[in-house]
Design a protein around this motif. Sequence first.
Motif, short mmCIF file in Angstrom:
data_model
loop_
_atom_site.label_atom_id
_atom_site.label_comp_id
_atom_site.label_asym_id
_atom_site.label_seq_id
_atom_site.Cartn_x
_atom_site.Cartn_y
_atom_site.Cartn_z
N THR A 154 0.83 -1.20 0.00
CA THR A 154 0.00 0.00 0.00
C THR A 154 0.86 1.25 0.00
O THR A 154 1.90 1.31 0.68
N VAL A 155 0.41 2.24 -0.73
CA VAL A 155 1.05 3.56 -0.76
C VAL A 155 -0.06 4.58 -0.58
O VAL A 155 -1.00 4.64 -1.38
N THR A 156 0.03 5.38 0.44
CA THR A 156 -1.00 6.36 0.71
C THR A 156 -0.78 7.61 -0.14
O THR A 156 0.34 7.88 -0.60
N VAL A 157 -1.86 8.36 -0.30
CA VAL A 157 -1.77 9.62 -1.04
C VAL A 157 -0.85 10.60 -0.31
O VAL A 157 -0.08 11.33 -0.94
N ASN A 158 -0.91 10.59 1.00
CA ASN A 158 -0.05 11.48 1.79
C ASN A 158 1.42 11.13 1.59
O ASN A 158 2.27 12.02 1.47
N GLU A 159 1.72 9.83 1.57
CA GLU A 159 3.11 9.42 1.36
C GLU A 159 3.61 9.85 -0.01
O GLU A 159 4.75 10.32 -0.15
N MET A 160 2.78 9.70 -1.05
CA MET A 160 3.20 10.09 -2.38
C MET A 160 3.38 11.60 -2.48
O MET A 160 4.33 12.09 -3.12
N ALA A 161 2.48 12.36 -1.84
CA ALA A 161 2.61 13.82 -1.87
C ALA A 161 3.90 14.26 -1.17
O ALA A 161 4.63 15.14 -1.67
N GLN A 162 4.18 13.66 -0.01
CA GLN A 162 5.43 14.00 0.68
C GLN A 162 6.65 13.57 -0.12
O GLN A 162 7.68 14.24 -0.10
N PHE A 163 6.51 12.46 -0.84
CA PHE A 163 7.63 12.00 -1.67
C PHE A 163 7.94 13.01 -2.78
O PHE A 163 9.09 13.36 -3.01
N TYR A 164 6.91 13.47 -3.47
CA TYR A 164 7.14 14.45 -4.54
C TYR A 164 7.71 15.75 -3.97
O TYR A 164 8.57 16.39 -4.60
N SER A 165 7.25 16.13 -2.80
CA SER A 165 7.76 17.35 -2.19
C SER A 165 9.24 17.22 -1.83
O SER A 165 10.06 18.09 -2.15
N VAL A 166 9.60 16.12 -1.18
CA VAL A 166 10.99 15.94 -0.78
C VAL A 166 11.87 15.66 -2.01
O VAL A 166 13.05 16.02 -2.03
N ARG A 167 11.31 15.08 -3.03
CA ARG A 167 12.06 14.85 -4.26
C ARG A 167 12.43 16.18 -4.92
O ARG A 167 13.59 16.38 -5.33
N GLU A 168 11.45 17.08 -5.02
CA GLU A 168 11.73 18.39 -5.60
C GLU A 168 12.74 19.16 -4.75
O GLU A 168 13.66 19.81 -5.29
N ARG A 169 12.59 19.07 -3.46
CA ARG A 169 13.51 19.76 -2.58
C ARG A 169 14.92 19.17 -2.67
O ARG A 169 15.92 19.90 -2.68
N LEU A 170 15.01 17.86 -2.77
CA LEU A 170 16.31 17.20 -2.87
C LEU A 170 17.00 17.55 -4.19
O LEU A 170 18.21 17.79 -4.22
N GLN A 171 16.23 17.58 -5.27
CA GLN A 171 16.82 17.94 -6.55
C GLN A 171 17.36 19.37 -6.52
O GLN A 171 18.45 19.65 -7.04
N SER A 172 16.60 20.28 -5.92
CA SER A 172 17.06 21.65 -5.80
C SER A 172 18.34 21.73 -4.96
O SER A 172 19.28 22.47 -5.31
N TYR A 173 18.40 20.94 -3.90
CA TYR A 173 19.60 20.95 -3.06
C TYR A 173 20.81 20.39 -3.81
O TYR A 173 21.92 20.96 -3.73
N LEU A 174 20.61 19.31 -4.55
CA LEU A 174 21.73 18.72 -5.29
C LEU A 174 22.25 19.69 -6.36
O LEU A 174 23.46 19.79 -6.58
N GLU A 175 21.32 20.38 -7.03
CA GLU A 175 21.76 21.34 -8.03
C GLU A 175 22.52 22.50 -7.38
O GLU A 175 23.51 22.99 -7.93
N SER A 176 22.08 22.91 -6.20
CA SER A 176 22.83 23.96 -5.50
C SER A 176 24.19 23.47 -5.06
O SER A 176 25.16 24.24 -5.03
N GLN A 177 24.30 22.19 -4.72
CA GLN A 177 25.61 21.62 -4.38
C GLN A 177 26.56 21.71 -5.57
O GLN A 177 27.74 22.05 -5.42
N LEU A 178 26.07 21.38 -6.76
CA LEU A 178 26.91 21.47 -7.95
C LEU A 178 27.22 22.92 -8.29
O LEU A 178 28.32 23.23 -8.76
N ALA A 179 26.24 23.82 -8.07
CA ALA A 179 26.48 25.23 -8.35
C ALA A 179 27.48 25.83 -7.36
O ALA A 179 28.10 26.85 -7.66
N ASN A 180 27.65 25.20 -6.22
CA ASN A 180 28.65 25.63 -5.22
C ASN A 180 29.67 24.52 -5.00
O ASN A 180 30.02 24.19 -3.87
N ILE A 181 30.14 23.94 -6.09
CA ILE A 181 30.97 22.73 -6.02
C ILE A 181 32.24 22.96 -5.22
O ILE A 181 32.72 22.07 -4.52
N ARG A 182 32.80 24.16 -5.31
CA ARG A 182 34.06 24.41 -4.61
C ARG A 182 33.88 24.42 -3.11
O ARG A 182 34.78 24.01 -2.35
#
Length: 1030
Positions: free
Chosen positions: A516-544
């Motif tokens: 089972t996968v709840t709607v709340n779990e999927m919504a939180q997953f998409y939210s944390v996924r978008e946030r994680l992608q933004s963080y990873l891109e900022s890591q590369l943008a500040n690679i040094r």
Amino acid sequence: MRLQWEEDREGYIEEKFMYKNLENGDEQAAAIRRELDSRRQFCDKVMRDRLFPKFLVPDGKSQLEWNKIYVEEQRQAVNVLMQNLESMPVTKRLENTNYGARALQNMSGVVKPLSRIDKVSDADDSSLTKSDISLMFTIELVVQEVTNIKNADAKRKVYCTMEMEGGEKMATNAVPSTAAKWDCQADFRSNQIRPCLKVKLFQKSKNMLAIEDKELGRVLIKPLPNTPTCTEWYTMYTGQKNKSEADYARIRLGIRIDKPANLKHCGYLYAQGKQAWKKWKMRFFALVQVSQYTFAMCSFQERKTEPHEMVQLDGFTVDYSLPESGLEGGTVFFNAMKESDSIIFSCSDDEDRNLWVQAIYRATGQSYKPQIPSNNTPKLRPTSIEAISTANIAPANNSSSSKTLPKHPYLEEFLQIDPTNCDQTLLFEDLLRETLRHRLNDQYACLGWLSPGQLFLMDEYCARYGVRGVIRQILYLNELLDHAEKGSMIDPTLLHFCYAYVSSHNYGNSPEGYQTVTVNEMAQFYSVRERLQSYLESQLANIRYSFPFGRPEGALKATLSLLERVLMNDLSTPVPMEEIKGIVTINLDKAAKLNFAQVQQESRLEDYDVILSTPEKRLDELVHLAELCIEVHQQNEEYHSEGREAFPWFPAAMRDHNELFWFQFSVEMDLILEAQPSDCWDSFPLFQLLNDFFASSGHVLFKGRFHKHLMDVYAPMVIRYIDLMETSIAQAVYRGLENETWRPCQYGSQTTDDVLWKLDALQTFIFDLHWPEDVFATHLQSRLKVMANDMIHSIINNILEKMEVASRKLSTSSTMRLPISIIVMLNSVNDCQKRFLKLCGSTEAMVSSGMKGIDTDQTMVDLENCQKNALGTIIESLMKVMDTTLNKLGRYDEGSLTKTFLSFTKPSMDTANAFIQFIRQNQDIIREKINDEDVVEEFFGDWHRAYLKALNEWLKTRARSSLNIHQLKSLIKIFKKMTKDFELQGVLNVREEPYGNIANRLKVEEATASVTQGPLGEGVSMEDSDGERS
């Protein structure tokens, strides 16, 4: 003072009340059992009241079917916990009991569903038998001393024996009866909860043939498991009657019993039940734990290993009760009840009753906590949670309970809250937040990873309170990202682990096995996924700054791998390589701009207006900026090269990143170079710095876009610099030689030293540029070689002309001394010849490229001829003095008019002496002032040969006439001294022809003069010369 003491005491009671459960292992296990029972009931409530969360239902499935799967998953989780709890042995001996194996099998979620556990009947295989009750005690009996021994012979020794019924017998050492002290210990092991110990005192028999010793007394001891450990005096009876207490011996014994872990409590109670203990009387009871979920209330008789009667406590509820009418014995009562049975217990005091109730309460796992009833209020059992809470916080009038209850009754209510009535997700989030905050106090050591103890705590919390693993990992991800965005260093491998768990669950491959996968779990997953992608891109943008010095090790590779995982829309479809490459490239471009902006800010050593700064200051700043940029580039290559392990195209992306970084530098460089004066060459160190960095072996940006731009900027500057240097050197040659003072310098004249140094410095400078384009570099080298050749030939020709002019002005008398200016000219010519090959010879690049260079062999021949001409000019000036001397001697020739006049005078050796002095002084000048030893030797050799040739020619013209005595004496002295002086100067072949012709002629003339006029006198003789030669 007293008020403060009362406050501290109340605070201590509160703390003890709050944490007493954590210190009691039985209470912990009981709390877990109550929690699991509450969760099991909550599953039934969810199914009954349809309190289901909203699910993502796949195609072909119904919501009803998914609801059933969800409840079964929750029951399965409870089953697993019950199975794990049941698998923990109570004692080592119970690990392999048959009952433990049966209970484990019945509670397994695989063999029997959790929903059937409640329906296990007493007739099931899991019901207890008397053989399942196993207790093992260790008894330590210490015999210390015996006193008041009256019926023993004082001369005989005594000893004690110790035995347990059904066990072995032990004895002490024999000691005199007047000093009967031993302090001996006997250890017994027994499975009897009410054992019987016998201690006997014996006297050694006089008769050696006696079978038994005389018994002086005995004592029978029946210890209980709750007997306190202490030493007591016991009376030893002999079996004789009509004796007073003072006539018996007394023995001091120490007894200690170690209770087994599965014996929770024991003691004497009055009891009466429906199915067991049907008669009201006192019995010895023991509460025994068979497994983590099974407890039994047993009654034992003396010297018995198995219980006489027993009741399994499954389903029972214990509580305090008021005194029952008609039952005699005991003062305080409590009862245990379930649907088909009830048992009434009674004991003598409140403390013992409290201990029994608390022990049974932990064993039953009931949710309702027993409360001590008031004397005026009848005891009623609560029927709801609200009633339980009310009963828990009601004040008690009993004096004994007032000593243990805390000051604030709400603490008890807090401890008794049903976990299923709380939002465990929010509580877990608070727990995780505080735990991670404490853990990140040392962020560089943990990088966000929890310690083993903290991880165990999180696992236990989630398992016991039903926090799903996906929610746990989402909360963990959010907390990690919160700290990472605030500057804490988080290991990307940890982020990858958490995200992989969450994505696997939401994409249908849950690590926990959930469907089972709840709607709340999927919504939180998409939210944390978008946030994680933004963080990873900022890591590369500040690679040094995100991965300083490549730390943590492997972090960049893990970040790139995680970014690829985040971009995936499911578990099987890979992300198009162009998509992830585009995202990485965009962020690396941002990193290049950010890095250059930060480096540019660091290079501003002073805060001043750029418009008011001088070009020289701005150029210094540009060089400093270039050094910082090179350092940043080197850090990128050294610490951020691990990305190629994640993607093969990452080195190309880093190359574009570096090109963009240097492009921004080129904009600043072009502006500053344009502001420099046209004839300012201070910017060449900048080119050398950058070009040497890019031209290093294997550099990825060698001849890249910025490198080519750098060459395009500096190529015209190099050509113009060479043109100006050529003009400057040519003017230095012309003006320098015209105004030359010809004073000795390091190698030659001031002008030649300066010009040759400039030519060498120019070639060294151009070579040190290490121009990366081979064709242009070879062209520059060829041009410099041709320029050096022209300059050297111009210098030598000019010097030779000046040397001839100076030679004509020299005197021809014996007083002439070579001027220093002529020697300096000779040194200059020689220096030009020696440096010619270095300055004008073809380089390896010129030879390999096939470029036609200067014919060095022919040029060297020409330069040697020039040197010989210079030597010849000087020797010619010296030979003029020789000619003058010989002309003076020629006035004494036979038949000449001057001889007639000179015959009236007395000739002297002044002419010869003056010439010899001339020779020696000029030899010293040449030896001291000419820099090259080879030139000195060549000069002396040519000079000596010219001298011999001139003297031989002079004698040949007078071959038909004899020499005048004055001529003969002068020539012999000159010949002899010159030969010796040139030998001392290192001329090797001083006696080569025409030396022999001259010597023979002078010897003949000397012999003739000796016959006609006698000895020459004044020490003049060719023999001396020959003697010296030999």
